[in-house]
Every structure is written in structure tokens, then in C-alpha cells.
Design a protein around this motif. Structure first.
Motif, PDB file in Angstrom:
ATOM      1  N   VAL A 121       2.070   7.946   6.885  1.00  0.00           N
ATOM      2  CA  VAL A 121       2.795   8.192   5.641  1.00  0.00           C
ATOM      3  C   VAL A 121       2.458   9.584   5.109  1.00  0.00           C
ATOM      4  CG1 VAL A 121       3.189   7.370   3.281  1.00  0.00           C
ATOM      5  CG2 VAL A 121       2.711   5.720   5.107  1.00  0.00           C
ATOM      6  N   ALA A 122       3.494  10.322   4.707  1.00  0.00           N
ATOM      7  CA  ALA A 122       3.321  11.652   4.121  1.00  0.00           C
ATOM      8  C   ALA A 122       3.788  11.641   2.665  1.00  0.00           C
ATOM      9  CB  ALA A 122       4.126  12.686   4.900  1.00  0.00           C
ATOM     10  N   GLY A 139       6.637  14.336  -3.905  1.00  0.00           N
ATOM     11  CA  GLY A 139       5.970  13.450  -4.843  1.00  0.00           C
ATOM     12  C   GLY A 139       6.030  11.976  -4.533  1.00  0.00           C
ATOM     13  N   LYS A 140       6.602  11.624  -3.368  1.00  0.00           N
ATOM     14  CA  LYS A 140       6.659  10.204  -3.034  1.00  0.00           C
ATOM     15  C   LYS A 140       6.398   9.987  -1.547  1.00  0.00           C
ATOM     16  CE  LYS A 140      11.738  10.045  -2.788  1.00  0.00           C
ATOM     17  NZ  LYS A 140      12.055  11.448  -3.084  1.00  0.00           N
ATOM     18  N   ALA A 141       6.213   8.715  -1.192  1.00  0.00           N
ATOM     19  CA  ALA A 141       5.863   8.368   0.186  1.00  0.00           C
ATOM     20  C   ALA A 141       7.066   8.502   1.109  1.00  0.00           C
ATOM     21  CB  ALA A 141       5.348   6.938   0.243  1.00  0.00           C
ATOM     22  N   GLY A 199       0.820  -1.205   0.000  1.00  0.00           N
ATOM     23  CA  GLY A 199       0.000   0.000   0.000  1.00  0.00           C
ATOM     24  C   GLY A 199       0.852   1.252   0.000  1.00  0.00           C
ATOM     25  N   ILE A 200       1.861   1.273   0.871  1.00  0.00           N
ATOM     26  CA  ILE A 200       2.762   2.430   0.953  1.00  0.00           C
ATOM     27  C   ILE A 200       3.443   2.685  -0.396  1.00  0.00           C
ATOM     28  CG2 ILE A 200       4.908   3.291   2.001  1.00  0.00           C
ATOM     29  CD1 ILE A 200       4.013   1.753   4.578  1.00  0.00           C
ATOM     30  N   ALA A 201       3.810   1.606  -1.086  1.00  0.00           N
ATOM     31  CA  ALA A 201       4.518   1.732  -2.374  1.00  0.00           C
ATOM     32  C   ALA A 201       3.672   2.435  -3.437  1.00  0.00           C
ATOM     33  CB  ALA A 201       4.942   0.351  -2.870  1.00  0.00           C
ATOM     34  N   GLN A 202       2.360   2.450  -3.245  1.00  0.00           N
ATOM     35  CA  GLN A 202       1.473   3.101  -4.216  1.00  0.00           C
ATOM     36  C   GLN A 202       1.288   4.595  -3.950  1.00  0.00           C
ATOM     37  OE1 GLN A 202       0.162   1.718  -7.026  1.00  0.00           O
ATOM     38  NE2 GLN A 202       1.448  -0.045  -6.484  1.00  0.00           N
ATOM     39  N   VAL A 203       1.817   5.059  -2.823  1.00  0.00           N
ATOM     40  CA  VAL A 203       1.660   6.476  -2.460  1.00  0.00           C
ATOM     41  C   VAL A 203       2.722   7.284  -3.196  1.00  0.00           C
ATOM     42  CG1 VAL A 203       1.619   8.166  -0.584  1.00  0.00           C
ATOM     43  CG2 VAL A 203       0.685   5.871  -0.213  1.00  0.00           C
TER      44      VAL A 203
END
Length: 260
Positions: free
Chosen positions: A235-236, A240-242, A133-137
Motif C-alpha cells: 500500500v502506498a 493523502g490516501k491509500a 487496516g488499509i482503510a486507516q492509511v
């Protein structure tokens, strides 16, 4: 209405999140057969206050304790009791901390002694769901991309994904917009934008996705009484990325010591 955060606000959220991370590390050092969730609650509250913070859950929506302890088939929102943890149990510990006006909120599901291999796999897959999930942020993606990644991985392993409870935005309030579902379709939902801060928290059941609430008005359990796992990170979106504001490093350090 989504409240996007400045860099300064994100650092304040990170400070609160790290207090939770350290508290979860303390829990890792204490959890073993014979310990009660109420003991964990007391240790956690003392530690959080020693860090100059206050427990984020205590009194929130009239919740009676500092932490949430969800044992075995309890999915989330388990109220700490004086029933000792037993060998082979799992316990999800969800902790919030409030400092400088901003919340941190994350969770880890712990093994109590030796657990069955099928239960261990449930924990591993749920943690993998969190990472996926985090990788999709990232810039250009939408919430549905995160939601789909979690749902797809859980269901491909034969697990049920809880629908009734979701992750959330995080900031001056514990629960802000947007909702962060663990199920959904790619390309749908809010776009990930600079300054978004969310709590991603897969709640994955060994069996059915169906849940029910106990008479205490808080505890959510699986309908088939099979175990459930819960992991959560803050997660912030930065540049442009997590960027993960919380960490399981303190938990991992304590669990490594226990194995040594």
C-alpha cells in the motif's frame, strides 16, 4: 529512517507487486489436494523469472526457496516440503519479486479442497482485518490507527494477534522502516505521509496469539497448534490516501473458475 518514495518509484514497486499478484493467481490455479509445496515453489520461480523478475525471497537472509508456504498451524516462514497438501488444509503462500531494483511482497492464505466452517471464518476475518487496516492509511492518521483496527477486529472475533512478527516498509529493500504492527493504540506511531509504501500483513491465529519457532530456524507455528491465517498487500500513500499496489484479482479469477 523512513524512505518516502517518488511517484516513479511507486510505479516500479507496483510493477513488482503485480508480478507477485499474478504469481499468486497461478498458485490459486494449482493448489488442490495432492500437490506439494515444493511443486508450487518450482512453478512460482519459473513464472517470476518469465516476467523478467527474480524471486525476492530466494537467498534473502539465506532463505532456501523462492516462496514461503505455511500450512495449517504454521503462521509464516514455512519452507516448502514434499508433503502433499490434504483436503481441509489451509496454506499461506507468501511471495516476493524483485524487478528494476524494487520489491513486491504479498501473501494469500488458500483453502485446500473443502475446509471446516470455523477455518473458513478465520480466513474471512483475517482478510477483513487487512481491509480495515488499509482503510486507516490516510493523511492525518498514524500507524497505531491501522494497528488498532486490525487488533480490534481480530480480537472481537475471539482470535489471537501475533506480536512477534509485523509488516514493514517496502522499496529497494524487502524490509524497510517503518514496522507495521497488527496491534497497537490509536494515535500512536509514525504519521502517514505522502510517498510512504508499506506491506500490511495481518497474521491471525484461531487460538492463542503465542507462537514458537521450529528447529529449521524459519518456520513459525502457533503454540497451541491451531490454524493461523496470513494475508498481505502493498500500500502506498498517494494524494493523502491509500492506494493498493498489489491485487487479489488474479486469485479471485482462478477461484471463481474453480467454482464454475
Amino acid at each position: 529512517m523512513i524512505k518516502y518514495k517518488t511517484r516513479e518509484e511507486i510505479e516500479l514497486i507496483r510493477e513488482s507487486a503485480i508480478i507477485v499478484s499474478k504469481t499468486l493467481g497461478l498458485m490459486a490455479s494449482k493448489i488442490k489436494p495432492g500437490i506439494t509445496p515444493l511443486q508450487l515453489d518450482a512453478w512460482a520461480e519459473e513464472f517470476i523469472r518469465d516476467q523478467g523478475a527474480v524471486p525476492g525471497f530466494l537467498g534473502l537472509y539465506d532463505y532456501p526457496n523462492a516462496i514461503i508456504t505455511s500450512v495449517n498451524e504454521q503462521v509464516v516462514h514455512g519452507i516448502p516440503t514434499d508433503r502433499p497438501l490434504e483436503e481441509g488444509d489451509i496454506v499461506g503462500v507468501d511471495i516476493g519479486a524483485l524487478k528494476n531494483g524494487y520489491y513486491g511482497d504479498h501473501a494469500y492464505t488458500f483453502e485446500v479442497g473443502e475446509v471446516e466452517p470455523k477455518t473458513k471464518k478465520l480466513l474471512e476475518v483475517t482478510k477483513e482485518c487487512l481491509d480495515l487496516g488499509i482503510a486507516q492509511v490516510k493523511k492525518g492518521n498514524r500507524m497505531g490507527d491501522l494497528s488498532y483496527a486490525i487488533q480490534n477486529h481480530a480480537e472481537s472475533n475471539g482470535y489471537g494477534v501475533v506480536r512477534e512478527l509485523v509488516g514493514h516498509g517496502l522499496g529497494k529493500d524487502m524490509h524497510e522502516s517503518p514496522e507495521v504492527p497488527n496491534f497497537g493504540k490509536r494515535g500512536r506511531g509514525p504519521m502517514f505521509r505522502e510517498g510512504l509504501v508499506i506491506a500490511i500483513e495481518p497474521m491471525i491465529n484461531m487460538g492463542t496469539r503465542n507462537v514458537k519457532q521450529l528447529a529449521d530456524g524459519w518456520t513459525i507455528v502457533t503454540a497451541d497448534k491451531k490454524p493461523s491465517a496470513h494475508f498481505e498487500h502493498n500500500v502506498a500513500v498517494i494524494d493523502g490516501k491509500a492506494e493498493v499496489l498489489s491485487t487479489f484479482d488474479y486469485v479471485d479469477q482462478e477461484l471463481s473458475k474453480a467454482k464454475a
